[in-house]
Write a protein that holds these residues in place. Structure first.
Motif, PDB file in Angstrom:
ATOM      1  N   GLY A  38      13.367  28.116  29.422  1.00  0.00           N
ATOM      2  CA  GLY A  38      12.255  27.164  29.426  1.00  0.00           C
ATOM      3  C   GLY A  38      11.837  26.762  28.013  1.00  0.00           C
ATOM      4  O   GLY A  38      11.641  25.575  27.727  1.00  0.00           O
ATOM      5  N   LEU A  39      11.703  27.739  27.139  1.00  0.00           N
ATOM      6  CA  LEU A  39      11.336  27.437  25.750  1.00  0.00           C
ATOM      7  C   LEU A  39      12.435  26.633  25.058  1.00  0.00           C
ATOM      8  O   LEU A  39      12.149  25.720  24.278  1.00  0.00           O
ATOM      9  CB  LEU A  39      11.075  28.735  24.981  1.00  0.00           C
ATOM     10  N   MET A  40      13.679  26.965  25.373  1.00  0.00           N
ATOM     11  CA  MET A  40      14.802  26.260  24.763  1.00  0.00           C
ATOM     12  C   MET A  40      14.813  24.785  25.202  1.00  0.00           C
ATOM     13  O   MET A  40      14.983  23.892  24.380  1.00  0.00           O
ATOM     14  CB  MET A  40      16.091  26.968  25.186  1.00  0.00           C
ATOM     15  N   TRP A  41      14.599  24.552  26.497  1.00  0.00           N
ATOM     16  CA  TRP A  41      14.618  23.175  26.986  1.00  0.00           C
ATOM     17  C   TRP A  41      13.379  22.395  26.541  1.00  0.00           C
ATOM     18  O   TRP A  41      13.438  21.183  26.334  1.00  0.00           O
ATOM     19  CB  TRP A  41      14.777  23.137  28.501  1.00  0.00           C
ATOM     20  N   LEU A  42      12.265  23.097  26.366  1.00  0.00           N
ATOM     21  CA  LEU A  42      11.077  22.447  25.836  1.00  0.00           C
ATOM     22  C   LEU A  42      11.332  21.967  24.410  1.00  0.00           C
ATOM     23  O   LEU A  42      11.041  20.806  24.070  1.00  0.00           O
ATOM     24  CB  LEU A  42       9.886  23.406  25.861  1.00  0.00           C
ATOM     25  N   SER A  43      11.903  22.832  23.590  1.00  0.00           N
ATOM     26  CA  SER A  43      12.188  22.416  22.207  1.00  0.00           C
ATOM     27  C   SER A  43      13.289  21.353  22.167  1.00  0.00           C
ATOM     28  O   SER A  43      13.250  20.442  21.336  1.00  0.00           O
ATOM     29  CB  SER A  43      12.562  23.616  21.340  1.00  0.00           C
ATOM     30  N   ALA A  44      14.265  21.430  23.086  1.00  0.00           N
ATOM     31  CA  ALA A  44      15.309  20.401  23.139  1.00  0.00           C
ATOM     32  C   ALA A  44      14.716  19.056  23.562  1.00  0.00           C
ATOM     33  O   ALA A  44      15.090  18.003  23.029  1.00  0.00           O
ATOM     34  CB  ALA A  44      16.416  20.809  24.107  1.00  0.00           C
ATOM     35  N   GLY A  45      13.772  19.106  24.503  1.00  0.00           N
ATOM     36  CA  GLY A  45      13.116  17.868  24.923  1.00  0.00           C
ATOM     37  C   GLY A  45      12.297  17.252  23.799  1.00  0.00           C
ATOM     38  O   GLY A  45      12.314  16.025  23.606  1.00  0.00           O
ATOM     39  N   LEU A  46      11.594  18.088  23.066  1.00  0.00           N
ATOM     40  CA  LEU A  46      10.830  17.578  21.923  1.00  0.00           C
ATOM     41  C   LEU A  46      11.771  17.020  20.855  1.00  0.00           C
ATOM     42  O   LEU A  46      11.477  15.986  20.242  1.00  0.00           O
ATOM     43  CB  LEU A  46       9.952  18.686  21.330  1.00  0.00           C
ATOM     44  N   GLY A  47      12.896  17.693  20.639  1.00  0.00           N
ATOM     45  CA  GLY A  47      13.882  17.182  19.675  1.00  0.00           C
ATOM     46  C   GLY A  47      14.481  15.864  20.127  1.00  0.00           C
ATOM     47  O   GLY A  47      14.668  14.939  19.323  1.00  0.00           O
ATOM     48  N   TRP A  48      14.771  15.738  21.411  1.00  0.00           N
ATOM     49  CA  TRP A  48      15.314  14.483  21.944  1.00  0.00           C
ATOM     50  C   TRP A  48      14.281  13.369  21.821  1.00  0.00           C
ATOM     51  O   TRP A  48      14.606  12.245  21.462  1.00  0.00           O
ATOM     52  CB  TRP A  48      15.726  14.697  23.397  1.00  0.00           C
ATOM     53  N   TRP A  49      13.028  13.697  22.106  1.00  0.00           N
ATOM     54  CA  TRP A  49      11.953  12.704  22.016  1.00  0.00           C
ATOM     55  C   TRP A  49      11.772  12.238  20.565  1.00  0.00           C
ATOM     56  O   TRP A  49      11.452  11.077  20.317  1.00  0.00           O
ATOM     57  CB  TRP A  49      10.671  13.313  22.565  1.00  0.00           C
ATOM     58  N   ALA A  50      12.038  13.149  19.620  1.00  0.00           N
ATOM     59  CA  ALA A  50      11.897  12.802  18.195  1.00  0.00           C
ATOM     60  C   ALA A  50      13.133  12.087  17.655  1.00  0.00           C
ATOM     61  O   ALA A  50      13.150  11.691  16.499  1.00  0.00           O
ATOM     62  CB  ALA A  50      11.627  14.051  17.367  1.00  0.00           C
TER      63      ALA A  50
END
Length: 158
Positions: A38-50
């Protein structure tokens, strides 16, 4: 973990079952993976959004790597060793259902403790290490229990 069990119905032979200590249950391992994923996908989502279009790909690869590592860690905790000490034989079974890796009469079996607290059973030029996956304190406890069982099986305890 060291379990002492009677090996036969008459209670003469004893069996020690050795298993590595586990810090977590299977459910806790699954929860740990869920939190990490969950934490990994949250940070990946934030990275994708950025703007990092490769973040989800790396998250997927990292998730597989973490899952494999946790699975290997869990499987290493499934090891088991059995030591059967009776008046006729001392047998060491490296895993359940396998043939004995060591077998000898208790009178000829010698217990050795190495300088690094490794425990060995030896007889007639053959030797086998027992409890290699246990911690140092548990190995010393194992050596004490084996010494008592060997003495009792050989008749030196009476």
């Amino acid at each position: 973990m060291i379990e002492v069990l009677p090996s036969s119905a008459d209670g003469v032979a004893m069996q020690l079952r050795l298993r590595p200590p586990r810090a977590m249950t299977a459910r806790q391992f699954i929860r740990l993976f869920g939190v990490l994923a969950g934490l990994m996908w949250l940070s990946a989502g934030l990275g994708w959004w950025a703007g990092n279009v490769f973040a989800p790909v790396f998250a997927l690869l990292y998730g597989v790597l973490v899952a494999v590592a946790l699975r290997c860690s869990w499987r290493s905790g499934e090891r088991e060793e059995a030591i059967r000490v009776g008046p006729a034989a001392v047998e060491v079974f490296p895993s359940s259902g396998s043939p004995p890796a060591f077998q000898a009469h208790p009178h000829w079996v010698r217990l050795r403790i190495g300088s690094d607290e490794r425990v060995w059973l030896a007889s007639s030029g053959r030797q086998v290490e027992v409890g290699s996956f246990l911690g140092p304190a548990e190995r010393l406890q194992l050596a004490q229990q084996l010494q008592g069982l060997l003495a009792a099986a050989d008749g030196r305890h009476r």
